[in-house]
Design a protein around this motif. Sequence first.
Motif, PDB file in Angstrom:
ATOM      1  N   SER A  43      40.267  32.089  29.521  1.00 33.07           N
ATOM      2  CA  SER A  43      40.516  33.399  30.143  1.00 33.07           C
ATOM      3  C   SER A  43      39.487  34.380  29.607  1.00 33.07           C
ATOM      4  O   SER A  43      38.865  34.154  28.564  1.00 33.07           O
ATOM      5  CB  SER A  43      41.933  33.886  29.803  1.00 33.07           C
ATOM      6  N   TYR A  64      34.416  40.167  31.589  1.00 32.82           N
ATOM      7  CA  TYR A  64      34.886  39.956  32.964  1.00 32.82           C
ATOM      8  C   TYR A  64      33.708  39.933  33.945  1.00 32.82           C
ATOM      9  O   TYR A  64      33.606  39.024  34.781  1.00 32.82           O
ATOM     10  CB  TYR A  64      35.863  41.053  33.397  1.00 32.82           C
ATOM     11  N   GLN A  80      43.243  29.857  39.402  1.00 34.23           N
ATOM     12  CA  GLN A  80      44.296  30.872  39.459  1.00 34.23           C
ATOM     13  C   GLN A  80      45.620  30.162  39.244  1.00 34.23           C
ATOM     14  O   GLN A  80      46.000  29.303  40.035  1.00 34.23           O
ATOM     15  CB  GLN A  80      44.272  31.547  40.826  1.00 34.23           C
ATOM     16  N   ARG A  85      46.948  35.899  36.307  1.00 33.46           N
ATOM     17  CA  ARG A  85      46.382  35.059  35.250  1.00 33.46           C
ATOM     18  C   ARG A  85      45.286  34.175  35.827  1.00 33.46           C
ATOM     19  O   ARG A  85      45.549  33.298  36.644  1.00 33.46           O
ATOM     20  CB  ARG A  85      47.480  34.193  34.634  1.00 33.46           C
ATOM     21  N   THR A  86      44.049  34.421  35.398  1.00 27.43           N
ATOM     22  CA  THR A  86      42.892  33.682  35.888  1.00 27.43           C
ATOM     23  C   THR A  86      42.214  32.980  34.728  1.00 27.43           C
ATOM     24  O   THR A  86      42.026  33.561  33.662  1.00 27.43           O
ATOM     25  CB  THR A  86      41.887  34.645  36.553  1.00 27.43           C
ATOM     26  N   TYR A  87      41.860  31.727  34.947  1.00 29.65           N
ATOM     27  CA  TYR A  87      41.083  30.957  33.984  1.00 29.65           C
ATOM     28  C   TYR A  87      39.747  30.626  34.627  1.00 29.65           C
ATOM     29  O   TYR A  87      39.646  30.475  35.846  1.00 29.65           O
ATOM     30  CB  TYR A  87      41.814  29.667  33.590  1.00 29.65           C
TER      31      TYR A  87
END
Length: 142
Positions: A43, A64, A80, A85-87
């Motif tokens: 992340s 980011y 996703q 929450r994004t990896y």
Amino acid sequence: MSISNEGQNISLEERLRSAGLRPTRQRVALADLLFAAGDRHVSAEALHEEAQNAGFSVSLATVYNTLHQFTDAGMLRIVQVEGARTYFDTNVSDHHHFFFEEDEKVFDIPSGGVEVRNLPEPPEGTEIANVDIVVRLRRKRH
């Protein structure tokens, strides 16, 4: 720092240039953290913490932005798993994922482990770019 790219050792600077990105100090440092340990899922917050722990001062916004630039350049893939929450996955090949809910960790499903059939026809003028399957896991409750 050199990394392996399809069997060839190339520098991070060369890899960034070949992806159309200028190899700034921040991009090179973040790429080093991302790609030095092989395939991984991270992340933005975790990468930011790694950078801080490594003594590299960078804002979360820059992390980011850099992750999204790497994704747009084809160096990373977004996974996703929950609404916000994004990896970011360093393995950009077509594959699927396990998500361990308790630990909030993402792992690759071994290739050949999932077969997708009977996909709908996409709307006219579009094509299916990718199919992402995330299998959510939790420990068995007794």
